[in-house]
Design a protein around this motif. Sequence first.
Motif, mmCIF file in Angstrom:
data_model
loop_
_atom_site.group_PDB
_atom_site.id
_atom_site.type_symbol
_atom_site.label_atom_id
_atom_site.label_comp_id
_atom_site.label_asym_id
_atom_site.label_seq_id
_atom_site.Cartn_x
_atom_site.Cartn_y
_atom_site.Cartn_z
ATOM 1 N N ILE A 25 66.612 65.202 39.775
ATOM 2 C CA ILE A 25 66.658 64.892 38.333
ATOM 3 C C ILE A 25 65.475 63.997 37.946
ATOM 4 O O ILE A 25 64.750 64.276 36.993
ATOM 5 N N PHE B 58 57.988 66.306 34.013
ATOM 6 C CA PHE B 58 57.917 66.977 32.712
ATOM 7 C C PHE B 58 57.410 65.995 31.643
ATOM 8 O O PHE B 58 56.517 66.309 30.857
ATOM 9 N N PHE C 22 53.915 66.530 29.657
ATOM 10 C CA PHE C 22 53.990 66.795 28.225
ATOM 11 C C PHE C 22 53.265 65.706 27.422
ATOM 12 O O PHE C 22 52.389 65.997 26.603
ATOM 13 N N THR D 31 70.244 52.527 34.239
ATOM 14 C CA THR D 31 70.481 53.877 33.700
ATOM 15 C C THR D 31 69.411 54.817 34.251
ATOM 16 O O THR D 31 68.295 54.384 34.566
ATOM 17 N N ARG D 32 69.786 56.097 34.312
ATOM 18 C CA ARG D 32 68.814 57.088 34.796
ATOM 19 C C ARG D 32 67.649 57.203 33.814
ATOM 20 O O ARG D 32 66.499 57.336 34.219
ATOM 21 N N LEU D 33 67.972 57.139 32.525
ATOM 22 C CA LEU D 33 66.920 57.268 31.505
ATOM 23 C C LEU D 33 65.894 56.141 31.656
ATOM 24 O O LEU D 33 64.683 56.372 31.569
ATOM 25 N N TRP E 117 48.931 74.017 22.059
ATOM 26 C CA TRP E 117 50.025 74.681 22.768
ATOM 27 C C TRP E 117 49.639 76.068 23.275
ATOM 28 O O TRP E 117 49.978 76.435 24.395
ATOM 29 N N ARG E 118 48.915 76.824 22.422
ATOM 30 C CA ARG E 118 48.642 78.230 22.780
ATOM 31 C C ARG E 118 47.317 78.425 23.513
ATOM 32 O O ARG E 118 47.159 79.388 24.250
ATOM 33 N N ILE F 125 63.641 56.951 34.527
ATOM 34 C CA ILE F 125 62.735 58.068 34.211
ATOM 35 C C ILE F 125 61.626 57.601 33.260
ATOM 36 O O ILE F 125 60.457 57.959 33.440
ATOM 37 N N PHE G 232 62.484 65.502 35.445
ATOM 38 C CA PHE G 232 62.307 64.912 34.114
ATOM 39 C C PHE G 232 61.072 64.012 34.054
ATOM 40 O O PHE G 232 60.366 63.984 33.048
ATOM 41 N N PHE H 180 48.325 71.586 16.570
ATOM 42 C CA PHE H 180 49.322 71.651 17.644
ATOM 43 C C PHE H 180 49.385 73.069 18.247
ATOM 44 O O PHE H 180 49.532 73.231 19.451
#
Lengths: 279, 425
Positions: A78, A85, A89, A140-142, A187-188, A145, A82, A183
């Motif tokens: 986990i 990611f 991002f 907490t996990r959050l 993104w593309r 992370i 996360f 954006f």
Amino acid sequence: MNEARIKKTLVNIITHVILLIIAFSCIFPVFWMLSSSLKSQGEIFTQMNILPQHWNFSNYAEVWTKAEFAKYFINSVIYTVFGVFGVVFLSSLAAYGFARLEIPGKNIMFLILVSTLLLPIPGVFVPLYLLLNKLHLLDTRLGLILCYINGGLAFGIFLLRSFFEELPKEIEDAALIDGASRFGIYWRIALPLARPAIATLVIFNSLTIWNEFLLALVVLQDKAKMPIQRGLMVFQGTHMTDYPLLMAGLTIATIPVLVVYLMMQKHIVKGIAAGALKG
Amino acid sequence: MKRLIGILATAVIFLPILSCSGKPKVKYDVVIWHWMTDRQGTFEKLADRYFNEKGVRVLFETYAPSDVYKDKVRAAAAGRLLPEIYSPLGDKRELASYINAGYIADLTGEMDKGWKKIFFEKSLMQNTYTEGNEWGVKPGVYGVPIDVNAMMFYYNKDLFSKAGLDPEKPPKTWKQFIETGVRLRQAGIQPFVSGFGEGWLIGVFAASYEWNLLGKAGLLNTIKGEIEYTDPRWIRIFGLFDEMRKNNLYASGIATMLNKDAERAFATGQAAIALNGSWAVNVYHSMNPKLNYAIMMPPKLEGAKYPVLISGGEGSSLNINPTSPNKDKAIAFLKWLTEKEQQSFLTQETRNIPSNRDAGSDLPPVLKEFSKSINSTFEPLQATEHWQVTNALNMGLQAIIIGEKTPGQIAEEIQKLKNSVEKKR
């Protein structure tokens, strides 16, 4: 001609011998870990055999149950998924902004951001702990992370910014004329082209987060939320270490990292050469 | 774009799971933070037993290695988030800073009610501050010892026999010690090993002879600057390391050796004598259960005015957070934990010497010997030498061990440093 060929062959042999020695020195610790994971504690210290005399495969089963590896394993997955990611991002978004948008003082902001790479994690334990407490994110996990994401952003932005700067502007201009938003271009167009650098980032951060332990111990209290490295701690006493079980645990903990590495290895060299070294 | 929305939606779904505060379902009355990974299972059994007997829930949480544990305690102290029971894991100076900041409870009143009597006297000293201590701590007892330890010389009986020495008669004086080392070397055996690369073990070795030659008053006077490091007694202490080198007593690479490597060398019969703590009984057993060894006191110096003492006393101890609403429950639990029955259980399960002096009857013979020697440990001084001087001392002794400098040179260098440190003060 013959002389040149002999010279070339000699250079080749020497090069290969050197490479073999380096490869052996890299592989030997891994081999020692595998071999020790199948030995008994007494055998590790009293016998100098490379291979175990008695193959104790039960060490692996014992590690899995005794150290509650299943629980810690899921936690680590986990945190890694996360965390990686989040780093990819956010750092790709920020790096694209630094590379392409005209923002006043962006170079100073970039320098400040990159300078955080110099801060050692133990040096910020106390302020981090207090901040997480204020935000009610302690234990907490959050919270953990977010710390991992925060820790990986500076390097991610540094790596990806130089990569985005190298992309031909003409493609983006064409997309703008076709009505794409900023954006949309990120993104593309930019993100797919940055795949090699992103692969490098994924591997670096996966390794870092998977192996991280100190921050988790400071931020978390509940045993049920601890990462896999906490499981390895069970075999390290104050004064003595259960080496066979520790090595079996390390072998298990190494497998996911190896899988990620094998999946993405073709992108690594490309990514580093294209991004990091140009920075 | 659809993919991005999908990812964001997934993140939104997972966020509540990740951000759940994760408070344990069970509410614990007393939380204990400790670093003793090898004792966690036993502590948990005791916590269950305590709940069945008293209805109070106790949670033991392990954080290791000890450096990380210390960082966590420091961070929690800054945020006033310390648990009911913990330990700052430092020397007297560090403990004093926690006491002065109000993070550690004064247990003098509780100890004076009879609690003190159950412990080895020396085990309380690390947590005791007397009148006029240099850190300005109010005199009293501030911690509870869980176990005790001592540092002595281990020797391999089989290797002694191989060298033609009587394994039942280990050397008692320094002269005999050197002769024994020479005999071992002649038999092709490395005489002495220890983790001198870690510095603190050199300090432990030297400390026995500092107490032997200078005594408590002499050591305090050295710290005060009234006795100089160039004093002949100090030079004699430094000279012991030189004498060992000249007689080829050291195991190969000892000056940079870590204690783990030294333990392995002794456990596998590569060296005959080792300086180590009582905890090494477990270590040697795990490395080589067949190892045939015994322990001895450091051999005393001929003509020394004081007895030879050893390092030790308190092993692990725990402190109480005075700001916790469950402070009384924490004290009651530690009282229960240090009772004979629980201490005997801890001893049987973990083979450490208990701090309760009546609980050691089931100890293995070697540990029994160690527990007898607790009274020969030297007491912690109520003043400490400047860390720069201590470091220079340990490094200077390493330089003597490798033959780089003479005892006289080291004495002068340390005194010079001491003078400059004192001037800055």
